[in-house]
Write a protein that holds these residues in place. Structure first.
Motif, short mmCIF file in Angstrom:
data_model
loop_
_atom_site.label_atom_id
_atom_site.label_comp_id
_atom_site.label_asym_id
_atom_site.label_seq_id
_atom_site.Cartn_x
_atom_site.Cartn_y
_atom_site.Cartn_z
N SER A 1 -0.90 3.59 3.31
CA SER A 1 -1.29 4.66 2.38
C SER A 1 -0.70 5.99 2.81
CB SER A 1 -2.81 4.76 2.32
OG SER A 1 -3.39 3.55 1.88
N TRP A 2 -0.85 6.31 4.10
CA TRP A 2 -0.36 7.61 4.59
C TRP A 2 1.16 7.70 4.53
CZ3 TRP A 2 -4.07 6.43 9.07
CH2 TRP A 2 -5.37 6.87 8.75
N GLN B 1 2.30 8.22 0.91
CA GLN B 1 2.03 9.59 0.48
C GLN B 1 2.96 10.58 1.17
OE1 GLN B 1 -2.13 9.94 1.42
NE2 GLN B 1 -2.81 8.95 -0.46
N ARG C 1 -11.61 0.32 -3.04
CA ARG C 1 -10.71 0.31 -4.20
C ARG C 1 -10.29 -1.11 -4.53
NH1 ARG C 1 -5.68 4.13 -4.20
NH2 ARG C 1 -5.88 3.78 -6.44
N GLN D 1 -10.15 2.46 0.90
CA GLN D 1 -9.20 1.58 0.20
C GLN D 1 -9.76 0.18 0.00
OE1 GLN D 1 -7.42 3.62 -1.15
NE2 GLN D 1 -5.37 3.74 -0.26
N GLU E 1 1.50 6.65 -6.87
CA GLU E 1 0.36 7.44 -7.31
C GLU E 1 0.56 8.93 -7.04
OE1 GLU E 1 -3.25 4.13 -6.92
OE2 GLU E 1 -2.90 5.56 -5.29
N ARG E 2 1.45 9.23 -6.13
CA ARG E 2 1.78 10.62 -5.81
C ARG E 2 2.85 11.16 -6.76
NH1 ARG E 2 -1.75 12.39 -1.64
NH2 ARG E 2 -0.72 13.83 -0.22
N TRP F 1 0.84 -1.21 0.00
CA TRP F 1 0.00 0.00 0.00
C TRP F 1 0.87 1.25 0.00
CZ3 TRP F 1 -4.75 0.68 -1.44
CH2 TRP F 1 -5.70 -0.34 -1.30
N SER G 1 0.81 3.90 -3.06
CA SER G 1 0.40 5.27 -2.72
C SER G 1 1.49 6.27 -3.07
CB SER G 1 0.06 5.36 -1.22
OG SER G 1 -1.02 4.50 -0.91
N ILE H 1 -3.46 -1.15 5.90
CA ILE H 1 -3.99 -0.45 4.73
C ILE H 1 -3.84 1.05 4.89
CG2 ILE H 1 -6.12 0.09 3.49
CD1 ILE H 1 -7.05 -2.81 4.11
N SER H 2 -4.26 1.57 6.05
CA SER H 2 -4.31 3.02 6.27
C SER H 2 -2.92 3.61 6.46
CB SER H 2 -5.17 3.32 7.50
OG SER H 2 -6.47 2.78 7.36
N ARG I 1 -10.17 5.72 6.00
CA ARG I 1 -9.24 5.30 4.97
C ARG I 1 -9.42 3.82 4.63
NH1 ARG I 1 -4.71 7.48 2.48
NH2 ARG I 1 -5.96 9.37 2.79
#
Length: 542
Positions: A382-383, A386, A111, A108, A42-43, A35, A39, A378-379, A104
């Motif tokens: 992601s953070w 990013q 998704r 996700q 994707e940034r 993740w 992430s 997951i959360s 989040r």
């Protein structure tokens, strides 16, 4: 002070080693790591992911099914979800973080459905998104990671972090096990997603989870927190490694002579099982499950039954011996302390996700089990991805900075002989496996164990560098040793029983200790008190 390798030493890697320059390096290829990698990509970041095993198949999640803390965005449902476990966690959770994770995870998980994860549907046709089957989940996450353009280094465990002259983390070095050489990744930011530490206790999927990320981060100066909440033990057949404990709610537990183990079938029954195991063998039989429940069990968790089928045991009719296997910080709540919403650690350029990071913010002092830990992976993944990408972007164009290595034990050339990794691992296990030391804690026993662990650290810190073929195991056993010392120092500092932390000499919860215990250091382990979020917010408002 951590040893810093010179540029000349840094660049003198074995023949055939490879180098990468990238924006973000993710260390670990489980759910949190993938993740984070997706992430960050994707940034807009260039991303390299290095996994100790084969990304998508190694680690605790890939080998099993897991629940997910997935709750529809209904205020009443969300309130119930947050309130249900607060008492169990000793009221150390942070409601703001719990709400963030629920948001989040919901986003996700949806998704994942869009990406093609085969969620089951109920009788009304509604997709059920509160659980994931590890093999399908991680196969999909590897696919998405590759589609995002991430460079994946399989069978490439990291050994040490690299820092720049300001002390910011700027890459890592490790092994390529199949090529029998090493890799170096120069990065603007690094995400540690290496999982927790189960001390090679033979829990399914946890053989790669030895606290490596903790050690590497601590060598760079990172802090840990809630390491006292690190003593969960899971019920397992004595002859197997599957630690899915839910099904034991249908079990009857008996001594060798067939008499019932008092309290074993009640809430908190693991304590009764642990005390019984101190006296002798304990047996179980899943005789409370009717035919329908038995069918549902086999359909939902087929791997639970593999060790029974292989040995010809019918767990619904035959008694079988059980044990308790330490899951440590894999199912505990301790880990690297994160200092902001991006999952940054206390060291610039270093981020943490999944079980490598503390879960105190959503679980408090009691394990989140599969569901909360899966949501956190997951959360936080992601953070962290990013956050690392944004940090890398702020760093500007790539500059060939002077980097130093901060790795210590087993990596530096010293006068002493290299230590035996297997011998050290066994010595650490002798201190963390016994129920009378780790499950039922008490100051005198903890202090005596710490004396032995500290003496071991002195020995390994003065030992010479490990040979190429031994260096991974040497670093793993050293990470286990460091983790045990942070655990027990923190356990001594919390003079109460709260969450999963039990003190025989302080059996009650003390409301004056509704705070967090931070820890760090290697040669000298330290602990300190951090206020709970409620108090910190109140002080900030004043």
């Amino acid at each position: 002070m951590a040893y810093r390798q010179s540029r000349a030493e840094l660049m003198s890697a074995p023949t055939g080693s490879v180098e990468f320059d990238t924006d973000v390096l993710v260390i670990g290829g489980g759910p949190a790591g993938t993740w984070a990698a997706v992430s960050a990509a994707e940034r807009g970041a260039r991303v390299v992911l290095a996994d100790k095993g084969f990304c998508g198949t190694s680690g605790a999640t890939a080998a099993a099914g897991t629940g997910v803390w997935y709750v529809d965005p209904d205020p009443a449902l969300r309130e119930t979800a947050m309130a249900n476990r607060e008492k169990m966690g000793g009221y150390l959770q942070d409601r703001r973080w719990m709400a963030r994770v629920l948001d989040r995870t919901y986003e996700q998980s949806n998704r994942l459905a869009d990406w093609g994860y085969p969620y089951p549907v109920d009788d009304s046709g509604r997709s059920q998104r509160n659980s994931l089957q590890g093999p399908e989940y991680m196969r999909l996450m590897r696919k998405r990671t590759k589609q995002a353009g991430v460079t994946i280094l399989d069978h490439s465990p990291a050994l040490e972090l690299l820092v720049d002259d300001d002390g910011a983390v700027a890459g890592a070095r490790g092994l390529r096990r199949q090529k029998q050489d090493r890799w170096t990744v120069r990065a603007k930011a690094v995400v540690i997603a290496t999982g927790g530490c189960a001390f090679l206790s033979k829990t399914l999927g946890s053989n790669v989870l030895t606290g490596d990320g903790y050690l590497m981060a601590a060598e760079a100066g990172a802090e840990l927190t809630s390491m006292e909440f690190s003593n969960p033990y899971a019920i397992s057949p004595a002859f197997g490694s599957v630690t899915k404990t839910l099904f034991y709610g249908w079990a009857t537990f008996t001594y060798e002579d067939g008499s019932i183990v008092p309290g074993a079938a009640s809430k908190g029954g693991r304590s009764a099982i642990a005390r019984a195991l101190l006296q002798g063998p304990v047996f179980a039989r899943l005789d409370k499950a009717d035919d329908k429940v038995q069918r549902n069990m086999r359909a939902s968790q087929p791997n639970f039954f593999l060790p029974f089928d292989r040995t010809g045991i019918d767990p619904f009719f035959d008694r079988f011996p059980v044990t308790l296997r330490l899951e440590g910080t894999v199912r505990g709540t301790g880990g690297l302390r994160i200092v902001d919403d991006s999952c940054a650690t206390s060291v610039p350029g270093l981020y943490a996700a999944g079980d490598a990071a503390t879960r105190e913010l959503i679980c408090g002092g009691f394990t989140g089990g599969g569901s909360h830990n899966a949501a956190w992976a997951i959360s936080s993944g992601s953070w962290a991805g990013q956050g690392a990408a944004d940090y890398a972007k702020q760093a500007g164009p790539a500059v060939r900075r002077e980097l130093s290595s901060v790795g210590t034990v087993a990596l530096r050339t010293r006068n002493g002989r290299a230590y035996d990794p297997a011998e050290l691992a066994r010595a650490v296990q002798d201190e963390v496996f016994p129920y009378e030391l780790n499950y039922f804690r008490e100051a005198e026993r903890l202090s005596a164990s710490l004396e032995r662990l500290d003496a071991l650290w002195i020995d390994v810190s003065q030992a010479g560098a490990a040979a190429q073929e031994d260096v991974l195991r040497a670093r793993e056993s050293a990470a286990m040793l460091a983790t045990a010392r942070w655990m027990y120092r923190s356990a001594l500092a919390r003079q109460e029983s709260r969450g999963m932390h039990r003190r025989d000499d302080f059996p009650d919860q003390d409301e004056r200790q509704r705070h967090y215990i931070a820890a760090g250091g290697l040669d000298e382990v330290w602990t300190s008190v951090r206020p709970h979020a409620d108090r910190a917010y109140a002080e900030a408002a004043e």
